[in-house]
Design a protein around this motif. Structure first.
Motif, PDB file in Angstrom:
ATOM      1  N   LYS A  46       0.833  -1.212   0.000  1.00  0.00           N
ATOM      2  CA  LYS A  46       0.000   0.000   0.000  1.00  0.00           C
ATOM      3  C   LYS A  46       0.861   1.253   0.000  1.00  0.00           C
ATOM      4  O   LYS A  46       0.511   2.267  -0.621  1.00  0.00           O
ATOM      5  CB  LYS A  46      -0.910   0.025   1.239  1.00  0.00           C
ATOM      6  CG  LYS A  46      -2.110  -0.887   1.139  1.00  0.00           C
ATOM      7  CD  LYS A  46      -2.957  -0.727   2.403  1.00  0.00           C
ATOM      8  CE  LYS A  46      -3.909  -1.880   2.565  1.00  0.00           C
ATOM      9  NZ  LYS A  46      -4.579  -1.815   3.881  1.00  0.00           N
ATOM     10  N   LEU A  51      -1.396   4.043  -1.683  1.00  0.00           N
ATOM     11  CA  LEU A  51      -2.733   3.946  -1.125  1.00  0.00           C
ATOM     12  C   LEU A  51      -2.685   4.413   0.318  1.00  0.00           C
ATOM     13  O   LEU A  51      -3.702   4.737   0.903  1.00  0.00           O
ATOM     14  CB  LEU A  51      -3.244   2.496  -1.194  1.00  0.00           C
ATOM     15  CG  LEU A  51      -3.304   1.893  -2.604  1.00  0.00           C
ATOM     16  CD1 LEU A  51      -3.831   0.471  -2.552  1.00  0.00           C
ATOM     17  CD2 LEU A  51      -4.177   2.744  -3.508  1.00  0.00           C
ATOM     18  N   ARG A  78       0.420   7.214  -9.570  1.00  0.00           N
ATOM     19  CA  ARG A  78      -0.232   5.891  -9.601  1.00  0.00           C
ATOM     20  C   ARG A  78      -0.142   5.254 -10.981  1.00  0.00           C
ATOM     21  O   ARG A  78      -0.238   4.038 -11.115  1.00  0.00           O
ATOM     22  CB  ARG A  78      -1.691   6.019  -9.160  1.00  0.00           C
ATOM     23  CG  ARG A  78      -1.805   6.269  -7.671  1.00  0.00           C
ATOM     24  CD  ARG A  78      -3.202   6.003  -7.177  1.00  0.00           C
ATOM     25  NE  ARG A  78      -3.276   6.223  -5.735  1.00  0.00           N
ATOM     26  CZ  ARG A  78      -4.221   6.964  -5.150  1.00  0.00           C
ATOM     27  NH1 ARG A  78      -5.156   7.535  -5.877  1.00  0.00           N
ATOM     28  NH2 ARG A  78      -4.232   7.109  -3.850  1.00  0.00           N
ATOM     29  N   PHE A  85      -4.731  -7.083  -7.330  1.00  0.00           N
ATOM     30  CA  PHE A  85      -5.261  -7.460  -6.019  1.00  0.00           C
ATOM     31  C   PHE A  85      -5.714  -8.911  -6.031  1.00  0.00           C
ATOM     32  O   PHE A  85      -6.017  -9.483  -7.071  1.00  0.00           O
ATOM     33  CB  PHE A  85      -6.472  -6.590  -5.669  1.00  0.00           C
ATOM     34  CG  PHE A  85      -6.132  -5.163  -5.444  1.00  0.00           C
ATOM     35  CD1 PHE A  85      -5.568  -4.746  -4.248  1.00  0.00           C
ATOM     36  CD2 PHE A  85      -6.369  -4.212  -6.422  1.00  0.00           C
ATOM     37  CE1 PHE A  85      -5.263  -3.428  -4.039  1.00  0.00           C
ATOM     38  CE2 PHE A  85      -6.065  -2.885  -6.216  1.00  0.00           C
ATOM     39  CZ  PHE A  85      -5.503  -2.497  -5.026  1.00  0.00           C
ATOM     40  N   LYS A  89     -10.508  -6.633  -8.079  1.00  0.00           N
ATOM     41  CA  LYS A  89     -11.153  -5.326  -8.208  1.00  0.00           C
ATOM     42  C   LYS A  89     -11.492  -4.969  -9.654  1.00  0.00           C
ATOM     43  O   LYS A  89     -11.201  -3.873 -10.129  1.00  0.00           O
ATOM     44  CB  LYS A  89     -10.274  -4.223  -7.614  1.00  0.00           C
ATOM     45  CG  LYS A  89     -10.155  -4.281  -6.101  1.00  0.00           C
ATOM     46  CD  LYS A  89      -9.873  -2.933  -5.520  1.00  0.00           C
ATOM     47  CE  LYS A  89      -9.614  -2.988  -4.029  1.00  0.00           C
ATOM     48  NZ  LYS A  89     -10.806  -3.387  -3.248  1.00  0.00           N
ATOM     49  N   ASP A 162      -0.846  -8.267  -4.624  1.00  0.00           N
ATOM     50  CA  ASP A 162      -1.132  -8.707  -3.263  1.00  0.00           C
ATOM     51  C   ASP A 162      -1.854 -10.049  -3.326  1.00  0.00           C
ATOM     52  O   ASP A 162      -3.000 -10.111  -3.742  1.00  0.00           O
ATOM     53  CB  ASP A 162      -1.999  -7.648  -2.560  1.00  0.00           C
ATOM     54  CG  ASP A 162      -2.052  -7.887  -1.059  1.00  0.00           C
ATOM     55  OD1 ASP A 162      -1.358  -8.807  -0.584  1.00  0.00           O
ATOM     56  OD2 ASP A 162      -2.776  -7.146  -0.375  1.00  0.00           O
TER      57      ASP A 162
ATOM     58  N   GLU B 211     -13.212   4.187  -7.105  1.00  0.00           N
ATOM     59  CA  GLU B 211     -11.981   3.727  -6.458  1.00  0.00           C
ATOM     60  C   GLU B 211     -11.000   3.156  -7.477  1.00  0.00           C
ATOM     61  O   GLU B 211      -9.814   3.493  -7.467  1.00  0.00           O
ATOM     62  CB  GLU B 211     -12.316   2.643  -5.419  1.00  0.00           C
ATOM     63  CG  GLU B 211     -12.835   3.207  -4.119  1.00  0.00           C
ATOM     64  CD  GLU B 211     -13.147   2.110  -3.122  1.00  0.00           C
ATOM     65  OE1 GLU B 211     -12.666   0.977  -3.321  1.00  0.00           O
ATOM     66  OE2 GLU B 211     -13.873   2.383  -2.163  1.00  0.00           O
ATOM     67  N   GLU B 305     -11.307   7.129  -1.818  1.00  0.00           N
ATOM     68  CA  GLU B 305      -9.936   6.824  -2.219  1.00  0.00           C
ATOM     69  C   GLU B 305      -9.820   5.314  -2.329  1.00  0.00           C
ATOM     70  O   GLU B 305     -10.515   4.585  -1.630  1.00  0.00           O
ATOM     71  CB  GLU B 305      -8.949   7.363  -1.179  1.00  0.00           C
ATOM     72  CG  GLU B 305      -8.609   8.841  -1.352  1.00  0.00           C
ATOM     73  CD  GLU B 305      -7.876   9.126  -2.668  1.00  0.00           C
ATOM     74  OE1 GLU B 305      -6.990   8.338  -3.026  1.00  0.00           O
ATOM     75  OE2 GLU B 305      -8.212  10.127  -3.324  1.00  0.00           O
ATOM     76  N   PRO B 306      -8.965   4.856  -3.244  1.00  0.00           N
ATOM     77  CA  PRO B 306      -8.835   3.397  -3.383  1.00  0.00           C
ATOM     78  C   PRO B 306      -8.317   2.762  -2.095  1.00  0.00           C
ATOM     79  O   PRO B 306      -7.493   3.333  -1.394  1.00  0.00           O
ATOM     80  CB  PRO B 306      -7.829   3.245  -4.529  1.00  0.00           C
ATOM     81  CG  PRO B 306      -7.165   4.559  -4.665  1.00  0.00           C
ATOM     82  CD  PRO B 306      -8.134   5.585  -4.175  1.00  0.00           C
ATOM     83  N   ARG B 307      -8.863   1.580  -1.798  1.00  0.00           N
ATOM     84  CA  ARG B 307      -8.392   0.821  -0.650  1.00  0.00           C
ATOM     85  C   ARG B 307      -7.920  -0.533  -1.150  1.00  0.00           C
ATOM     86  O   ARG B 307      -8.416  -1.031  -2.160  1.00  0.00           O
ATOM     87  CB  ARG B 307      -9.535   0.595   0.348  1.00  0.00           C
ATOM     88  CG  ARG B 307     -10.017   1.848   1.012  1.00  0.00           C
ATOM     89  CD  ARG B 307     -11.378   1.600   1.614  1.00  0.00           C
ATOM     90  NE  ARG B 307     -12.302   1.120   0.602  1.00  0.00           N
ATOM     91  CZ  ARG B 307     -13.563   0.812   0.834  1.00  0.00           C
ATOM     92  NH1 ARG B 307     -14.034   0.896   2.054  1.00  0.00           N
ATOM     93  NH2 ARG B 307     -14.358   0.397  -0.126  1.00  0.00           N
ATOM     94  N   ALA B 308      -7.009  -1.088  -0.432  1.00  0.00           N
ATOM     95  CA  ALA B 308      -6.521  -2.408  -0.836  1.00  0.00           C
ATOM     96  C   ALA B 308      -7.366  -3.477  -0.158  1.00  0.00           C
ATOM     97  O   ALA B 308      -7.991  -3.211   0.842  1.00  0.00           O
ATOM     98  CB  ALA B 308      -5.062  -2.585  -0.443  1.00  0.00           C
TER      99      ALA B 308
END
Lengths: 237, 308
Positions: A46, A51, A78, A85, A89, A162, B211, B305-308
C-alpha cells in the motif's frame, strides 16, 4: 528503484502495522514479500502504491518521495505503479475491454492506440478474444489475468501484486506467476506478496520476510535487506 | 500532450455515458427531471404573469390625465382661451376641451339617467379641460406641480388627477417582481439541492468504479466529468420540461385572457415566453444542474480513495 527508509506505519485505529522498515528493491528486480497474514506485507504494498503514506520515515518510488508528494501529483504517480489485487477489483458490469482499457483512458490515450494495446495486453495474459465478455462470465483464474492485463497495460515501471494466487489452484497459480516473470524479464520491477512458500521456492527470486511489522530478513541468506548509505542512494536517482 | 480529437472524444464519451445512465432508470430519472421542471416552471410562469400584467397596465400608467373642471359661469369662449393657454405650457402634450353641452350629451347617452336629466332646467355640468402631460413629465411630482398650477387659475373650480390607483398598481407589480426574484432564488437553491442529492447518491452507488479509476491514476477532473455531465443533463431536461409546461399553460390561458381583455375594450393578448426567455430558462436549468453536480462531486469524490 524502491527504497523504504526507517518506515513506520500506524493506522488511525492505533495498530502499528510497520515499525522501522528499511528495504531496497532494484529496478527490474522480482521480489517476493512473505510472512504471516497481518504481518505487514499488504502495508508495504500500500505504501508503494501510495494507497497509504508512511507515518514516519520515507518511501521513495522511482525517485519520488511519497510522503511529500502533493495530492495533485498522486494520479500521475499511480500511473507508474500497476497493482494486482487478490480480489482483482474488476468492474463486473463492464466488459473485459473496458476494464483493461481504463488506465489508458484516464491517461487520455488516443482511441486507436487503446484498441491496439488492449489486444496486446490480453494477448500477453492469454485472453485474446475475450474483449467483449463480462468478467463474471470468466473463471477466477481468467479474472485474475484480466486484472494483470489492466495493471500492465500502461507499461508501468513497477508492478505490485497482493496475494495474486490466493484463490487459484497450484497449476493456475504457476501460470499467473509465469506471467509476472515475463514482465520482470522485460524490465518491470515486480513485487509480489504471497504466503505460498512453495511457489516462492519454485521461482527462486529474492524473498523479503516481514514479521510483526519488521523485516525479518531472508531466512536462507540472499541479498541483504539493509539500506546502503544514503549518499549512494541519492547518487543513483 | 492530449490531442483535441482525443479530448473531444473523452467529453463525448462522458456525455453519452451520462445520458445512458439516465435512460437506464427512466422512472427515477423522470421523477427527478419532473421535480426540477416544476421548480423552474413556477418562477417562469410567475414571470409571464408579471410581464403580461405590466404590458397590460403600461398604457394606463402612461395616460394619466389631469382633469380641470372650470367654474360653472365660465363661458365657452373663455374656456377655449384657457385651452390655448394651457396648451402653451411645455410639459403639456395635449389639451382637450369638453364643452358642457357635449358632456351632458355623453352623460345622457352612457349613464342611463337620460330621463332624469330631462327634468333639469339648466345644464349642471361645467366645461372641462382634459390635459395630457408629456410622457417625460408624467412622474408624480411634476403632475402635482401641474395640478397646483391649474388650481391657481381663478376660472378653475377643481383639478382632479387619478394617479393614486396607478401608483398602487405599480407598487403591486413591483412587489410581485420582487416576490418573483425571491421565489426564483429559493427554487434555484431547490434545484441545486435536488441535483446535488441525486448526484451524491449516484456517486455512492458507483463507489467501486471511482476507487478503481483513482487506483489506475484517474485524476479528480476525470472522475468528476461524467457526474458534471449528468447534472447538466438533469438541469437541461428539467428546463426543457419547464419550458413545455409554461408554453402549454400560456396557450391554455390565451383564449380566456383575450376574452377578458375584449370585455374591457382592450386588444391585449397574452404573450408567453420569447426566444430569449426560453434560452434563459434552458441555460439557467443547465447551469444549475451543472453547479449542483459540481458541489456534490466536490463534497463526495475526494472522500473516495482506493483501498486495498
Amino acid at each position: 528503484m524502491i527504497v523504504f527508509d526507517r518506515v513506520h506505519k500506524r493506522y488511525p485505529n492505533g495498530r502499528e502495522a510497520l515499525s522501522n522498515v528499511s528495504l531496497r528493491i532494484a529496478p527490474g528486480e522480482m521480489v517476493f514479500l512473505t510472512g504471516r497474514s497481518g504481518a505487514g506485507k499488504s502495508s508495504v504494498l500500500k505504501l508503494i502504491a501510495l494507497l497509504e503514506r508512511p507515518t514516519r520515515g520515507t518511501v521513495t518510488v522511482n525517485g519520488i518521495n511519497t510522503t511529500t508528494l502533493r495530492s495533485r501529483g498522486v494520479p500521475a504517480f499511480r500511473r507508474q505503479v500497476g497493482v494486482v489485487f487478490q480480489d482483482h477489483k474488476l468492474l463486473m458490469d463492464r466488459p473485459v475491454f473496458d476494464n483493461v482499457a481504463l488506465p489508458l483512458v484516464v491517461a487520455d490515450t488516443p482511441l486507436r492506440e487503446i484498441d491496439r494495446r488492449v489486444r496486446a495486453a490480453l494477448d500477453q495474459v492469454g485472453l485474446l478474444g475475450k474483449e467483449g465478455v463480462l468478467p463474471s462470465e470468466l473463471s477466477i483464474g481468467e479474472q485474475q489475468r484480466v486484472g494483470i492485463a489492466r495493471a500492465v497495460i500502461a507499461r508501468p515501471p513497477v508492478l505490485i501484486a497482493d496475494e495474486p494466487t490466493g484463490n487459484l489452484d497450484h497449476g493456475l497459480a504457476l501460470e499467473v506467476m509465469r506471467v509476472f516473470k515475463r514482465f520482470q524479464e522485460v524490465g518491470v520491477t515486480v513485487i509480489i506478496a504471497t504466503h505460498d512458500l512453495g511457489l516462492v521456492k519454485e521461482f527462486g527470486q529474492r524473498e523479503i520476510v516481514i514479521e510483526n511489522g519488521q523485516v525479518a530478513g531472508p531466512p536462507g541468506g540472499g541479498p541483504a535487506d539493509g539500506l546502503p548509505p544514503l549518499p549512494a542512494l541519492q547518487a543513483r536517482r | 500532450m492530449i490531442s483535441p480529437s482525443t479530448y473531444a472524444a473523452r467529453h463525448l464519451q462522458a456525455l453519452l455515458g451520462a445520458l445512458g445512465r439516465l435512460l437506464r432508470e427512466p422512472l427515477a430519472t423522470g421523477l427527478t427531471i419532473g421535480v426540477i421542471a416544476l421548480a423552474l416552471a413556477l418562477p417562469a410562469g410567475l414571470w409571464v404573469i408579471v410581464s403580461n400584467a405590466r404590458a397590460a397596465t403600461g398604457d394606463l400608467a402612461d395616460s394619466i390625465d389631469v382633469t380641470v373642471y372650470l367654474k360653472a359661469d365660465v363661458s365657452l369662449e373663455k374656456a377655449r382661451q384657457l385651452q390655448r393657454n394651457a396648451d402653451r405650457r411645455p410639459d403639456v402634450a395635449e389639451v382637450r376641451l369638453v364643452p358642457a353641452e357635449k358632456a351632458l350629451e355623453e352623460f345622457r347617452e352612457y349613464s342611463g339617467f337620460g330621463e332624469a336629466l330631462e327634468a333639469l332646467r339648466a345644464n349642471p355640468l361645467p366645461h372641462v379641460l382634459s390635459i395630457t402631460p408629456r410622457a417625460e413629465a408624467a412622474d408624480p411630482a411634476r403632475i402635482e406641480t401641474l395640478k397646483r398650477h391649474f388650481a391657481a387659475w381663478p376660472e378653475v373650480e377643481l383639478v382632479q388627477v387619478d394617479t393614486e390607483w396607478v401608483q398602487r398598481l405599480g407598487a403591486i407589480l413591483e412587489l410581485l417582481r420582487r416576490a418573483l426574484a425571491l421565489v426564483g432564488g429559493v427554487l434555484a437553491l431547490g434545484v441545486l439541492a435536488i441535483v446535488g442529492n441525486t448526484i451524491r447518491l449516484e456517486i455512492n452507488s458507483r463507489r467501486s468504479e471511482i476507487e478503481v479509476t483513482k487506483l489506475v491514476g484517474g485524476t479528480n477532473a476525470f472522475v468528476r466529468r461524467p457526474f458534471l455531465y449528468e447534472g447538466l443533463l438533469y438541469g437541461l431536461l428539467g428546463g426543457l420540461l419547464a419550458l413545455a409546461i409554461v408554453v402549454a399553460a400560456s396557450a391554455a390561458l390565451a383564449a380566456p385572457v383575450s376574452q377578458l381583455a375584449s370585455l374591457y375594450g382592450s386588444g391585449f393578448s397574452l404573450s408567453g415566453l420569447g426566444l430569449r426567455e426560453a434560452a434563459v430558462l434552458l441555460g439557467g436549468g443547465a447551469a444549475l444542474g451543472w453547479l449542483g453536480a459540481w458541489i456534490a462531486a466536490a463534497r463526495n469524490l475526494s472522500r473516495i480513495e482506493p483501498r486495498a
